[in-house]
Design a protein around this motif. Structure first.
Motif, short mmCIF file in Angstrom:
data_model
loop_
_atom_site.label_atom_id
_atom_site.label_comp_id
_atom_site.label_asym_id
_atom_site.label_seq_id
_atom_site.Cartn_x
_atom_site.Cartn_y
_atom_site.Cartn_z
N VAL A 1 35.16 40.98 28.78
CA VAL A 1 36.23 40.39 29.59
C VAL A 1 36.63 39.07 28.95
CG1 VAL A 1 36.89 39.54 31.87
CG2 VAL A 1 35.33 41.49 31.68
N LEU A 2 37.85 39.01 28.45
CA LEU A 2 38.31 37.84 27.72
C LEU A 2 39.08 36.89 28.63
CD1 LEU A 2 39.48 39.45 24.35
CD2 LEU A 2 37.19 38.91 25.17
N ALA A 3 38.91 35.61 28.39
CA ALA A 3 39.56 34.59 29.21
C ALA A 3 41.07 34.68 29.09
CB ALA A 3 39.09 33.20 28.78
N ALA A 4 41.78 34.45 30.21
CA ALA A 4 43.24 34.50 30.20
C ALA A 4 43.79 33.32 29.41
CB ALA A 4 43.78 34.49 31.62
N ALA B 1 38.94 43.90 28.21
CA ALA B 1 39.75 43.64 29.41
C ALA B 1 40.06 42.16 29.54
CB ALA B 1 39.01 44.13 30.65
N THR B 2 41.09 41.87 30.34
CA THR B 2 41.41 40.49 30.68
C THR B 2 40.69 40.14 31.98
OG1 THR B 2 43.32 41.03 32.06
CG2 THR B 2 43.70 40.83 29.68
N GLU B 3 40.80 38.88 32.36
CA GLU B 3 40.17 38.43 33.60
C GLU B 3 40.83 39.06 34.82
OE1 GLU B 3 38.50 33.97 32.82
OE2 GLU B 3 40.69 34.20 32.87
N ASP B 4 42.04 39.61 34.66
CA ASP B 4 42.73 40.24 35.78
C ASP B 4 42.18 41.62 36.09
OD1 ASP B 4 44.45 38.09 36.10
OD2 ASP B 4 45.90 38.89 34.67
N ALA B 5 41.40 42.18 35.19
CA ALA B 5 40.92 43.56 35.35
C ALA B 5 39.93 43.65 36.51
CB ALA B 5 40.29 44.06 34.07
N GLY B 6 39.91 44.80 37.13
CA GLY B 6 38.99 44.99 38.24
C GLY B 6 39.19 46.33 38.92
N PRO B 7 38.60 46.51 40.08
CA PRO B 7 37.79 45.52 40.77
C PRO B 7 36.48 45.21 40.06
CG PRO B 7 37.90 47.59 41.99
CD PRO B 7 38.75 47.77 40.81
N PRO B 8 35.85 44.06 40.34
CA PRO B 8 34.61 43.68 39.65
C PRO B 8 33.52 44.73 39.74
CG PRO B 8 35.49 41.81 40.85
CD PRO B 8 36.33 42.99 41.25
N ALA B 9 33.45 45.42 40.87
CA ALA B 9 32.41 46.44 41.03
C ALA B 9 32.56 47.54 40.00
CB ALA B 9 32.47 47.03 42.44
N VAL B 10 33.79 47.89 39.65
CA VAL B 10 34.02 48.93 38.64
C VAL B 10 33.53 48.47 37.27
CG1 VAL B 10 35.80 50.18 37.36
CG2 VAL B 10 35.90 50.06 39.85
N LEU B 11 33.80 47.23 36.94
CA LEU B 11 33.34 46.70 35.65
C LEU B 11 31.81 46.68 35.60
CD1 LEU B 11 35.86 43.76 35.08
CD2 LEU B 11 36.03 46.15 34.35
#
Length: 302
Positions: A126-129, A104-114
């Motif tokens: 989670v890869l840096a944009a 995933a990218t940093e835009d992925a979420g919400p954080p709770a799901v990850l």
């Protein structure tokens, strides 16, 4: 993936995932009745159109079992199961695909799901944009490692370096006159018209295309206001293809408050490029910079 049955040999990882699913109340999402999976089989969910493009470029797409809604290129990516919009993922939707890896990218979420996916035993990277060419090169390396295609990643990095050098040389050769002042408008929803400030992918693309962002008073994206647009006095208005269509084409965009009172509005200088090509910072980045610079130069001559 492998069928869950009483006769199957116990898989410690499956047991951990089931335990986590019970903890989060997600056992209903745990896939059952599915074919057996080889121990080393990869099942990848890619969240982010540019990451999906990298997976395809590395010829690892046979391992993809799901993508998000921004994964539109190549066209065959659209035939894969969707886990929904990158920013509003659901645990159930991802777990239903029984992935062995989520990228995933940093835009992925919400954080709770990850966090819940990680708790369910699913590796989540989670890869840096990093909206720079160097960031693309680094993401190619990471995806190569995650997909077991390190050698192909190295070859892709080398090809991208060559394409990048060529694209930059093209921009330098085409430059004529002062840098155009460009206003990037994000208009994918009629009730949410935003403009790009500094520290955005749009800003980075304009810099690479030897143009100036007409907005420099703030970072990120903020709502369009007539006062800010008039003060910016852009030579060109830039949108994504999708945004231009949603806004009603060139005529619709120029009806937005303030735009008609700018050089761009007077001369109807409105250009658009496909969203992930222009803003994704994926393997098509060299081509995107060349295309954006050419479009800006053409508009300025009109």
């Amino acid at each position: 993936m492998r069928r869950i049955s009483h006769s199957a040999k116990a898989d410690p990882m499956d047991a951990e995932r089931r335990k986590a699913c019970l903890q989060w109340g997600l056992l209903a999402a745990w896939p059952t009745g599915l074919p057996a999976r080889a121990a080393d089989a990869r099942r990848i969910v890619s969240v982010g159109g540019a990451l999906t493009e990298i997976v395809f470029a590395l010829q690892a797409n046979a391992d993809l079992v799901g993508v998000d809604t921004t994964s539109l290129y190549p066209e065959s990516a659209q035939k894969l199961p969707s886990v929904g919009y990158a920013r509003s993922l659901s645990v159930e939707g991802v777990l239903a695909l029984a992935p062995t890896q989520v990228i995933a990218t940093e835009d992925a979420g919400p954080p709770a799901v990850l966090r819940q996916l990680s708790a369910a035993g699913i590796p989540v990277a989670v890869l840096a944009a990093n909206h720079r060419f160097e960031g693309l090169i680094e993401r190619v390396r990471h995806v190569g490692a995650l997909t077991g295609r390190a050698a192909r990643a190295t070859a892709l990095q080398q090809r991208l370096q060559q394409e990048w050098a060529h694209a930059r040389a093209q921009v330098t050769r085409r430059m004529a006159g002062p840098a155009a002042r460009v206003l990037f408008v994000l208009a994918h929803a009629p009730n949410q018209i935003l403009v790009a400030g500094t520290d955005t992918s749009a800003q980075a693309m304009l810099e690479y295309a030897a143009s100036a962002n007409a907005i420099d008073g703030f970072s990120g994206y903020k709502p369009l206001t007539p006062e800010a647009v008039i003060a910016a006095q852009p030579d060109i208005v830039l949108l994504t293809d999708q945004g231009l269509k949603a806004a009603g084409g060139v005529t619709g965009i120029l009806k937005l408050p303030g735009l008609g009172q700018t050089p761009a509005g007077h001369k109807r200088r409105v250009i658009a490029l496909e969203a992930m090509l222009m803003l994704g910072f994926g393997p098509r980045l060299p081509a995107a910079v060349s295309a954006l610079h050419a479009a800006i130069e053409m508009a300025m001559r009109a």
